[in-house]
Design a protein around this motif. Structure first.
Motif, PDB file in Angstrom:
ATOM      1  N   LEU A  45       0.828  -1.209   0.000  1.00 46.89           N
ATOM      2  CA  LEU A  45       0.000   0.000   0.000  1.00 46.89           C
ATOM      3  C   LEU A  45       0.861   1.257   0.000  1.00 46.89           C
ATOM      4  N   ASP A  46       1.904   1.260   0.815  1.00 48.03           N
ATOM      5  CA  ASP A  46       2.766   2.436   0.899  1.00 48.03           C
ATOM      6  C   ASP A  46       3.432   2.738  -0.442  1.00 48.03           C
ATOM      7  N   LEU A  47       3.939   1.691  -1.097  1.00 46.49           N
ATOM      8  CA  LEU A  47       4.603   1.869  -2.395  1.00 46.49           C
ATOM      9  C   LEU A  47       3.626   2.361  -3.456  1.00 46.49           C
ATOM     10  N   LEU A  48       2.424   1.807  -3.460  1.00 41.05           N
ATOM     11  CA  LEU A  48       1.430   2.209  -4.465  1.00 41.05           C
ATOM     12  C   LEU A  48       0.951   3.638  -4.240  1.00 41.05           C
ATOM     13  N   ARG A  49       0.858   4.052  -2.989  1.00 37.51           N
ATOM     14  CA  ARG A  49       0.483   5.447  -2.722  1.00 37.51           C
ATOM     15  C   ARG A  49       1.558   6.396  -3.252  1.00 37.51           C
ATOM     16  N   GLN A  50       2.833   6.018  -3.072  1.00 35.36           N
ATOM     17  CA  GLN A  50       3.914   6.829  -3.642  1.00 35.36           C
ATOM     18  C   GLN A  50       3.802   6.889  -5.159  1.00 35.36           C
ATOM     19  N   SER A  51       3.495   5.744  -5.759  1.00 32.95           N
ATOM     20  CA  SER A  51       3.354   5.695  -7.212  1.00 32.95           C
ATOM     21  C   SER A  51       2.208   6.577  -7.683  1.00 32.95           C
ATOM     22  N   ILE A  52       1.103   6.530  -6.967  1.00 34.62           N
ATOM     23  CA  ILE A  52      -0.070   7.342  -7.344  1.00 34.62           C
ATOM     24  C   ILE A  52       0.256   8.824  -7.253  1.00 34.62           C
ATOM     25  N   THR A  53       0.925   9.220  -6.189  1.00 34.86           N
ATOM     26  CA  THR A  53       1.313  10.635  -6.040  1.00 34.86           C
ATOM     27  C   THR A  53       2.197  11.076  -7.199  1.00 34.86           C
ATOM     28  N   LEU A  54       3.144  10.234  -7.551  1.00 33.74           N
ATOM     29  CA  LEU A  54       4.060  10.555  -8.651  1.00 33.74           C
ATOM     30  C   LEU A  54       3.306  10.638  -9.977  1.00 33.74           C
ATOM     31  N   CYS A  55       2.404   9.694 -10.229  1.00 37.99           N
ATOM     32  CA  CYS A  55       1.633   9.689 -11.479  1.00 37.99           C
ATOM     33  C   CYS A  55       0.743  10.916 -11.580  1.00 37.99           C
ATOM     34  N   GLU A  56       0.162  11.314 -10.465  1.00 36.11           N
ATOM     35  CA  GLU A  56      -0.695  12.501 -10.473  1.00 36.11           C
ATOM     36  C   GLU A  56       0.120  13.759 -10.759  1.00 36.11           C
ATOM     37  N   GLU A  57       1.350  13.811 -10.235  1.00 35.51           N
ATOM     38  CA  GLU A  57       2.207  14.983 -10.454  1.00 35.51           C
ATOM     39  C   GLU A  57       2.589  15.136 -11.921  1.00 35.51           C
ATOM     40  N   ILE A  58       2.892  14.017 -12.588  1.00 36.02           N
ATOM     41  CA  ILE A  58       3.386  14.111 -13.959  1.00 36.02           C
ATOM     42  C   ILE A  58       2.306  13.805 -14.997  1.00 36.02           C
ATOM     43  N   GLY A  59       1.139  13.378 -14.549  1.00 34.49           N
ATOM     44  CA  GLY A  59       0.019  13.207 -15.467  1.00 34.49           C
ATOM     45  C   GLY A  59       0.049  11.944 -16.296  1.00 34.49           C
ATOM     46  N   THR A  60       0.640  10.853 -15.783  1.00 33.61           N
ATOM     47  CA  THR A  60       0.665   9.592 -16.528  1.00 33.61           C
ATOM     48  C   THR A  60      -0.580   8.782 -16.176  1.00 33.61           C
ATOM     49  N   ASN A  61      -1.639   9.027 -16.907  1.00 34.28           N
ATOM     50  CA  ASN A  61      -2.930   8.430 -16.558  1.00 34.28           C
ATOM     51  C   ASN A  61      -2.947   6.912 -16.687  1.00 34.28           C
ATOM     52  N   PHE A  62      -2.224   6.367 -17.664  1.00 30.72           N
ATOM     53  CA  PHE A  62      -2.244   4.914 -17.825  1.00 30.72           C
ATOM     54  C   PHE A  62      -1.610   4.248 -16.606  1.00 30.72           C
ATOM     55  N   PHE A  63      -0.442   4.735 -16.181  1.00 27.83           N
ATOM     56  CA  PHE A  63       0.199   4.162 -15.002  1.00 27.83           C
ATOM     57  C   PHE A  63      -0.604   4.459 -13.731  1.00 27.83           C
ATOM     58  N   LEU A  64      -1.276   5.598 -13.717  1.00 25.25           N
ATOM     59  CA  LEU A  64      -2.126   5.917 -12.576  1.00 25.25           C
ATOM     60  C   LEU A  64      -3.264   4.902 -12.470  1.00 25.25           C
ATOM     61  N   ALA A  65      -3.867   4.579 -13.596  1.00 26.05           N
ATOM     62  CA  ALA A  65      -4.942   3.575 -13.600  1.00 26.05           C
ATOM     63  C   ALA A  65      -4.410   2.217 -13.148  1.00 26.05           C
ATOM     64  N   GLU A  66      -3.206   1.857 -13.605  1.00 26.05           N
ATOM     65  CA  GLU A  66      -2.602   0.589 -13.192  1.00 26.05           C
ATOM     66  C   GLU A  66      -2.357   0.562 -11.685  1.00 26.05           C
ATOM     67  N   SER A  67      -1.924   1.681 -11.126  1.00 20.47           N
ATOM     68  CA  SER A  67      -1.685   1.738  -9.679  1.00 20.47           C
ATOM     69  C   SER A  67      -2.993   1.656  -8.904  1.00 20.47           C
ATOM     70  N   TYR A  68      -4.033   2.319  -9.423  1.00 19.56           N
ATOM     71  CA  TYR A  68      -5.351   2.194  -8.798  1.00 19.56           C
ATOM     72  C   TYR A  68      -5.806   0.734  -8.791  1.00 19.56           C
ATOM     73  N   LEU A  69      -5.615   0.056  -9.910  1.00 18.48           N
ATOM     74  CA  LEU A  69      -6.011  -1.340 -10.024  1.00 18.48           C
ATOM     75  C   LEU A  69      -5.271  -2.192  -8.993  1.00 18.48           C
ATOM     76  N   GLN A  70      -3.972  -2.036  -8.909  1.00 18.79           N
ATOM     77  CA  GLN A  70      -3.195  -2.842  -7.970  1.00 18.79           C
ATOM     78  C   GLN A  70      -3.544  -2.505  -6.526  1.00 18.79           C
ATOM     79  N   LEU A  71      -3.815  -1.229  -6.260  1.00 14.20           N
ATOM     80  CA  LEU A  71      -4.194  -0.817  -4.909  1.00 14.20           C
ATOM     81  C   LEU A  71      -5.533  -1.441  -4.514  1.00 14.20           C
TER      82      LEU A  71
END
Length: 841
Positions: free
Chosen positions: A767-793
């Motif tokens: 959970l901690d790693l995925l939250r970091q990933s989500i924050t990073l994806c939101e900052e840079i706007g990578t929606n595909f990776f953001l969706a993947e992180s949401y899925l894994q979370l």
């Protein structure tokens, strides 16, 4: 202390009455624990642990003064008498684990030297960390009659030489040379004193005295003798030969170097010796390693595990004299706090005048006797020795631009024979020496600017490539080195001429540093240059590599016509990078619309570099839309074109994309044949091999992360962990050797590690790693990776049976894939949650 006394004390310590002391001794010597760690293990405070260690030292009757000396004396006693006691490798790394063969032994050479006895006493605090050198000298003494220990001031030449000879020989005759040539006496005047020490007859003839000495040393019925010629360099001329006044030392060395004499001679010097009368083996003495420094600083705060201490040791190359100076300063002025001292002085390495003197004395001699070598040394201070750690031979030759070519090699060779530079195939200066040489060079502004210009041109030419066609990390880093030197002297025209063509540098992790150059260029160039710099395409590409996709798209969408040339070609290049942005933010429909046009246009121009990239981006777009058959067709076509027309780096990219697509197809359908995963692994292995060859560490990291996912899918957890560790290590190396900035790469590593933690059942870490990933994806706007992180979370929460949170993130993933118009991804999300629910129940 005699051996039996020591062993009696040792047995006494092992008695039940001394159980706590015995445990403490084990923690200290066997496990190499610090005072704080010992205190924690015994349930005591630090001061008590320190006091108890000193009590143990006194128990053994150590006669040294001071905490440090007592401890070191005791360690040496154990080394000498208690061979069965296991000492931890961090204390004496060269002879642990019961192997006595690596310990320093008396030199044995039946033909030349009778076996001498080991003498009784050893020095304490002054002599640590030299076990390996003692062993090496012992081995050399069996092979050579004369060994010259060469090192700079303060490294510990004399201490080592005296300690070795004292350990191995009862009779040691010292010849101490004065610092001034005028104060030194010829060998003819020294020889009578030597003969007197050996109880030999003395004559008025130097030749007869030499014969007498030789006869004594050839007598095998007499004890062997050791000679120490200390501080040789004042006796040498500019050609590393004895000065005329002292040239009869040649004859003396001729006797001492005779292979049949029963003697051994050590010479200490900062410079090499050339003599035709004797064979002299040169032994380069290096600074003390970090283990020795930790021993020396053990009673300072964090002395055994301080990162600041490691940095200090490296900055001063382990110099023993510097170690002692720093210890005194830290204990007396900073209350033993290494970190506080280093924070203040790490950028001013020679703030203490005593430290600077160690180097400046040698440099002053070089200035007065060999001005060309001195000039070369000062100019070497211009090099950075950071991303490129060493300088090749040609990098020194280019610094001698004002000398005739016939003299340049000789000057480099001369400097190499001093102890001021390090030579290991290539050349480098340690930080402290570089600080002095750089300060000397900066005194002459013209010299400083000219040197930087020459070095900048050297690095640029040594890259050996057209800047637009950089293919390896080694080429890229040399171009960056060139830019750094031109930046130092603010040669903006030169910087711009490199910067405007340096597109490929960005793919090696240099986008951030190039962006910094751009900002400085904006404030320094003329208006006409500034117009060129405003080329929207250039700015857009740079922003893409910084993962600033929205800003990149803004500039890439502008129709800049600053650069003249083929408009269609320029448009294709612009679209290529524009589509790369859209792939990362998940606008796959627009990518397909743009790229189909660009690929067809590219065929007319046969511009294969961009065509390969465009086809791969098309493949990624179709793959992320789960249209795998079309995606595979695009990647296969890209690979085919790359093999026929492009360099191997493009082949590797195409192979990695192809493997990613094949694996994504397997994941989507949920079934696979072993041959399929084996094929994918083989493709990735070949791609990684090429990435390594070209030094493309970023692509290597991504390809290894693909291998992690592949092995996790096959439930090969251990192998997946190994690939992740390898990927992480490469990323660390990249981060340390370049001005590296890649949020994209950081996210790849975060999400990959999250999958590893998930498979290991470590859900909270996931959970901690995925939250970091989500924050990073939101900052840079990578929606595909953001969706993947949401899925894994969401799947992680479902595994934890927290169904509300699982549903929340499942919904977020579905919404993003809906925005991307990716219905098959929506199908994949629903299938994943359904399959996981069935598995749980």
């Amino acid at each position: 202390m005699e051996k039996q006394q020591f062993l009696d004390k040792f047995e006494e310590l092992k008695s039940p009455a001394n159980a706590q002391r015995w445990a403490l001794l084990q923690l200290w010597l066997v496990e190499a624990k610090s005072d704080g760690e010992i205190a924690k293990a015994l349930g005591k405070d630090r001061s008590t642990a320190t006091r108890k260690i000193i009590e143990i030292c006194k128990h053994f009757g150590t006669d040294a003064k001071g905490n440090k000396e007592q401890r070191q004396h005791l360690v040496l006693l154990f080394r000498k008498y208690c061979l069965d006691f296991e000492v931890h490798s961090s204390i004496y790394p060269d002879w642990v684990d019961g192997d006595l063969s690596d310990r320093p032994q008396p030199p044995t050479n039946p033909q030349n030297i009778p076996t001498p006895e080991l003498i009784s006493e050893l020095t304490t605090l002054e002599f640590i960390g030299r076990d390996r050198d003692l062993t090496n000298l012992a081995n050399l003494s069996r092979q050579a009659k004369i060994v010259l220990i060469k090192a700079g001031a303060g490294v510990g030449k004399s201490t080592l030489a005296k300690e070795f000879l004292k350990m191995h020989f009862h009779k040691v005759i010292e010849i101490n040379l004065a610092l001034s040539v005028d104060e030194n006496v010829p060998a003819s005047e020294r020889l009578p004193v030597i003969l007197k020490e050996l109880n030999q007859e003395i004559s008025n003839s130097f030749a007869l005295n030499l014969d007498c000495l030789k006869k004594r040393l050839l007598d095998r019925n007499q004890p062997s003798v050791a000679f120490l010629i200390d501080n040789l360099e004042p006796a040498l001329d500019n050609n590393f030969r004895f000065v005329e006044k002292l040239n009869n030392y040649e004859a003396l060395l001729g006797v001492l170097g005779d292979r049949d004499v029963c003697s051994f001679t050590l010479i200490t010097s900062r410079r090499s010796l050339i003599t035709p009368r004797a064979k002299v083996h040169e032994y380069s003495l290096e600074g003390l390693d970090i283990t020795a420094w930790r021993q020396y600083f053990h009673d300072c705060e964090n002395g055994t595990d301080s990162e600041a201490l490691v940095q200090m040791r490296n900055a001063y190359n382990g110099n023993a004299k510097v170690m002692d100076i720093l210890y005194g300063a830290i204990k007396n002025r900073f209350d033993g706090n290494i970190g506080v001292y280093w924070n203040r002085y790490k950028d001013v390495l020679l703030a203490d005048s005593e430290l600077e003197t160690l180097i400046s004395v040698e440099m002053d001699w070089l200035r007065d006797h060999q001005p060309d070598a001195y000039k070369l040394l000062c100019r070497m201070g211009c090099y950075r020795y950071q991303d490129v750690k060493t300088v090749p031979f040609d990098g020194l030759i280019c610094l001698l631009w004002d000398l005739p070519e016939s003299k340049r090699v000789g000057v480099v060779d001369y400097l190499s024979k001093t102890s001021l530079i390090e030579v290991k195939g290539e050349y480098y200066l340690h930080p402290a020496i570089r600080e002095v040489t750089k300060s000397y060079l900066l005194k002459d502004k013209l010299e400083w600017e000219t040197t930087n210009h020459e070095v900048g041109d050297f690095w640029l030419s040594s890259a050996g490539c057209n800047i637009k066609e950089i293919k390896s990390y080694n080429e890229a880093v040399r171009v960056i080195e060139s830019l750094e030197h031109f930046y130092t002297i603010e040669n903006w025209e030169k910087i711009f001429s490199i910067w405007k063509d340096a597109w490929r540098l960005r793919s090696f992790g240099y986008a951030s540093i190039l962006n910094n150059y751009e900002e400085r260029l904006r404030s320094s160039l003329t208006f006409s240059d500034l117009e060129k710099l405003e080329n929207a395409r250039a700015r857009g590409i740079n922003l893409y590599f910084l993962s600033k996709y929205s800003e990149a798209i803004k500039f890439l969408s502008l129709d800049s016509r600053i650069f003249q040339g083929n408009i269609l070609l320029r448009e294709i290049i612009r679209i290529r990078w524009l589509c790369a942005c859209y792939v990362d933010i998940g606008n796959f429909k627009l990518v397909i619309e743009y790229e189909n046009y660009a690929v067809e246009a590219g065929k007319q121009l046969e511009y294969n570099d961009s065509q390969v990239h465009l086809l791969n981006l098309l493949g990624v777009s179709y793959c992320n839309l789960c249209n795998y058959e079309i995606a595979l067709t695009k990647h296969c076509l890209a690979l085919d074109i790359a093999k026929k027309t492009c360099d191997q780096s493009h082949v590797a990219y195409s192979m990695a994309y192809l493997a990613y697509c094949k694996f994504s197809q397997i994941e989507f359908h949920g079934d696979f044949q072993k041959s399929e995963t084996t094929e994918i692994a083989n493709i990735l292995d070949k791609a990684i091999e090429i990435f390594r060859e070209y030094g493309d560490k970023s692509s290597e990291v991504i390809a290894k992360c693909y291998l992690v996912r592949l092995n996790l899918y096959e439930e090969k957890i251990n192998l997946a962990q190994e690939f992740y560790k390898s990927a992480y290590d490469v990323n660390q190396e990249l981060s340390q050797t370049a001005s590296f900035s890649s949020p994209y790469l950081k996210n790849i590593l975060l999400s990959t590690l999250a999958k590893l933690k998930f498979m290991a059942g470590k859900f909270h870490e996931t959970l901690d790693l995925l939250r970091q990933s989500i924050t990073l994806c939101e900052e840079i706007g990578t929606n595909f990776f953001l969706a993947e992180s949401y899925l894994q979370l969401g799947l992680t929460y479902q595994a934890m049976r927290e169904h509300d949170q699982a549903e929340e993130y499942k919904t977020k993933a579905l919404e993003l894939f809906a925005q991307m118009e990716a219905p098959k991804q929506i199908e994949r999300v629903n299938k994943a949650f359904k399959a996981f629910a069935q598995l749980m129940f």
